[in-house]
Structures are given as structure tokens and as C-alpha cells.
Design a protein around this motif. Structure first.
Motif, PDB file in Angstrom:
ATOM      1  N   TRP A  89       0.817  -1.206   0.000  1.00 23.48           N
ATOM      2  CA  TRP A  89       0.000   0.000   0.000  1.00 23.48           C
ATOM      3  C   TRP A  89       0.855   1.261   0.000  1.00 23.48           C
ATOM      4  O   TRP A  89       0.462   2.278  -0.565  1.00 23.48           O
ATOM      5  N   ILE A  90       2.034   1.182   0.580  1.00 23.63           N
ATOM      6  CA  ILE A  90       2.904   2.362   0.589  1.00 23.63           C
ATOM      7  C   ILE A  90       3.404   2.653  -0.819  1.00 23.63           C
ATOM      8  O   ILE A  90       3.388   3.809  -1.278  1.00 23.63           O
ATOM      9  N   ASN A  95       2.828   6.357  -2.157  1.00 22.74           N
ATOM     10  CA  ASN A  95       3.952   6.971  -2.859  1.00 22.74           C
ATOM     11  C   ASN A  95       3.526   8.012  -3.901  1.00 22.74           C
ATOM     12  O   ASN A  95       4.044   9.136  -3.912  1.00 22.74           O
ATOM     13  N   PRO A  96       2.581   7.702  -4.793  1.00 21.83           N
ATOM     14  CA  PRO A  96       2.158   8.724  -5.765  1.00 21.83           C
ATOM     15  C   PRO A  96       1.533   9.943  -5.104  1.00 21.83           C
ATOM     16  O   PRO A  96       1.717  11.071  -5.580  1.00 21.83           O
ATOM     17  N   VAL A  97       0.803   9.735  -4.018  1.00 19.74           N
ATOM     18  CA  VAL A  97       0.171  10.867  -3.326  1.00 19.74           C
ATOM     19  C   VAL A  97       1.229  11.755  -2.678  1.00 19.74           C
ATOM     20  O   VAL A  97       1.105  12.988  -2.676  1.00 19.74           O
ATOM     21  N   LEU A 102       4.344  16.872  -2.675  1.00 24.50           N
ATOM     22  CA  LEU A 102       5.593  17.595  -2.890  1.00 24.50           C
ATOM     23  C   LEU A 102       5.410  18.721  -3.893  1.00 24.50           C
ATOM     24  O   LEU A 102       5.956  19.824  -3.715  1.00 24.50           O
ATOM     25  N   GLN A 103       4.631  18.479  -4.933  1.00 24.99           N
ATOM     26  CA  GLN A 103       4.400  19.510  -5.941  1.00 24.99           C
ATOM     27  C   GLN A 103       3.696  20.725  -5.351  1.00 24.99           C
ATOM     28  O   GLN A 103       3.899  21.859  -5.817  1.00 24.99           O
ATOM     29  N   THR A 124       9.640   8.615   1.415  1.00 28.20           N
ATOM     30  CA  THR A 124      10.017  10.012   1.600  1.00 28.20           C
ATOM     31  C   THR A 124      10.137  10.717   0.258  1.00 28.20           C
ATOM     32  O   THR A 124      10.358  10.074  -0.774  1.00 28.20           O
ATOM     33  N   THR A 125       9.991  12.035   0.283  1.00 28.24           N
ATOM     34  CA  THR A 125      10.238  12.845  -0.916  1.00 28.24           C
ATOM     35  C   THR A 125      11.493  13.699  -0.750  1.00 28.24           C
ATOM     36  O   THR A 125      11.732  14.614  -1.529  1.00 28.24           O
TER      37      THR A 125
END
Length: 278
Positions: A89-90, A95-97, A102-103, A124-125
Motif C-alpha cells: 500500500w505504501i 507513494n504517488p500521493v 511535494l508539488q 520520503t520525498t
């Protein structure tokens, strides 16, 4: 000496016995079992049961009640199952969310899960954020009580889970343990987090005294799965300003993950919860 090619390794009896103990506790009434009960259920001698329990307790998988000498599974046992499904699920949902978040905020974010008496960075981003000051964050461990991620998790998790985590923290001999022993201060801190709907830290973690963050829990099926933060330099802005700027996109990211988790389980999209103040 290694066995010859094609030969089987010898059965590790001690491991099998330890697993039998864990299985017996898991099936016991109310989740508690005495040494005598475990001996009867497993067929192991009481001395063997006690020795295995002491090892499991030292490793953090069971804990003993001093009042009646019974044992129950400890919080750390969740790692044996959580790790089996968390990665899916991560990677597929969260991950995409996080990339979308970040954007919107530019500052880096971490998704953290509970790992015993610490929070473990699972995604992490940092490596993508132009404002990042720590590139290698995956698998990093962070204190529960001194980080926004840990505070968000502890404030919103179940009462029994919170009690077990605090029990682990108090048993330590570090700064976190000293803080955990002040139950009045802990309750005030957690109540503030619940009241405002998010957690924050402003350099309380000694190793990262220049760092501040806000965080929210990710919940599913009545349980807290993880927490997500937005991390920034303390000198860049006060927490109140960060909350005013980033709490809405952070909340939207958390709600989207929760909705996608629900959709995955039910096959039907769920309407997102309203944002704070909406």
C-alpha cells in the motif's frame, strides 16, 4: 559446517518452540496466559516456557504482568504482520500521493510507521525536494515523542496501543524515557494534538534541533497505519505559519490515501472527509 549440496538443514527446535509460545498466547482468552497455561497448551516443560518467554520479552515481543505473572503479546509483534502488507500500500497508493503533495508544498515529506519505540521512515520525498537537507531518509528511525510524525501517531492510535508504546518508552534509559515518565505532560501534549487535528515539533529532537515539522495520522479500519509529515527548517517559518500554508494540502493527501485504501478494500470510492475549518 554447511550440509552437503541437496541436504536439508537441521530443524531449529528452539525457533519452533518460540513460535509455539507466540501462537498459544495469541489464542489465549483475553490475550493473557500464565506459564502453566502455556506449558499445558504447548506440551513444553515450564522451565522451557519461562526461558523462551524471557527471551521473547528481552526482544520486545511479549511483556509480563508483574501482578499475576502472566504474559501477553507486545506491540512489536505487529511488525511480523505489518511488514508483509505495508510495502504494497505504501508503494502503490501512498507513494504517488506523496509526490503530488511535494508539488504543492515543495518542502519534503516522510511517511512513517511505528517500529517498536520509534517511528520508521518508509517512504520520503527528501530525495526529490529542492529544499531537502537530508537525502538518505529511507529506513531512518525517529523518536516518537520528539517528532511530529510520532506525536501524530501516538495521539490518534488506540488506547491499548498507546499504553503499550508508552510502556516501551518508559522502559528505556534515554531522553525519550525521561519524557515518557511525565504522564501529565504527555497527556497534555497528546490532547493538544487531538484538539488541533495535527502534531508539530520545533527542534525538540536534539539530533535535529534545526528542524520543524507538522504531521497527521493515516487511518484505516479504525486504526492508525502511519503518519505523514511536512518537514521544514525552523528558521524558515514558525509552526503556525507552516500549518496555515501546508495543513490543507497535507490533510488532502492523507484523506486521499485513506479513500484509496477504502476503495481498494471495498471496490467503491469513499467521499473524502471535510478539511479542517471547512
Amino acid at each position: 559446517m554447511r550440509p552437503s549440496s541437496g541436504a536439508s538443514y537441521r530443524h531449529v527446535q528452539g525457533l519452533s518452540r518460540g513460535l509455539a509460545i507466540l501462537h498459544a498466547i495469541n489464542l489465549s482468552a483475553d490475550g493473557w496466559a500464565s506459564i502453566a497455561e502455556l506449558s499445558a497448551k504447548t506440551g513444553l516443560h515450564r522451565t522451557t516456557v519461562r526461558r523462551l518467554l524471557e527471551t521473547l520479552q528481552a526482544e520486545g515481543y511479549v511483556r509480563r504482568s508483574a501482578s499475576d505473572d502472566s504474559y501477553r503479546l507486545n506491540q512489536k509483534i505487529r511488525q511480523l504482520s505489518d511488514g508483509f502488507t505495508d510495502d504494497e500500500w505504501i508503494s502503490e497508493i501512498a507513494n504517488p500521493v506523496l509526490g503530488e503533495l511535494l508539488q504543492k508544498v515543495v518542502w519534503p515529506s516522510d511517511l512513517c510507521t511505528l517500529d517498536g519505540d520509534n517511528m520508521l521512515v518508509r517512504e520520503t520525498t527528501h530525495r526529490f525536494s529542492p529544499l531537502s537537507f537530508h537525502r538518505a531518509m529511507i529506513r531512518q528511525r525517529m523518536p516518537v515523542l520528539f517528532t511530529s510524525a510520532g506525536r501524530a501517531y501516538l495521539a490518534f492510535c488506540g488506547e491499548e496501543e498507546r499504553r503499550e508504546v508508552l510502556h516501551l518508552l518508559v522502559a528505556g534509559n534515554d531522553e525519550q524515557a525521561n519524557f515518557a515518565r511525565n504522564r501529565v505532560l504527555i497527556e497534555q501534549l497528546l490532547e493538544k494534538v487531538r484538539r488541533q487535528g495535527y502534531a508539530a515539533n520545533e527542534g525538540e529532537w536534539g539530533q535535529q534541533s534545526k528542524i520543524a515539522a507538522i504531521a497527521m495520522p493515516v487511518r484505516h479500519k479504525g486504526q492508525v497505519l502511519a503518519s505523514i509529515n511536512v518537514v521544514f527548517l525552523k528558521k524558515a517559518m514558525p509552526v503556525a505559519d507552516a500549518a496555515a500554508r501546508y495543513l490543507e494540502p497535507l490533510t488532502a493527501a492523507v484523506r486521499k490515501i485513506e479513500s484509496l485504501l477504502e476503495e481498494r478494500d471495498t471496490g467503491k470510492a469513499m467521499p473524502p472527509e471535510p478539511l479542517p475549518g471547512a
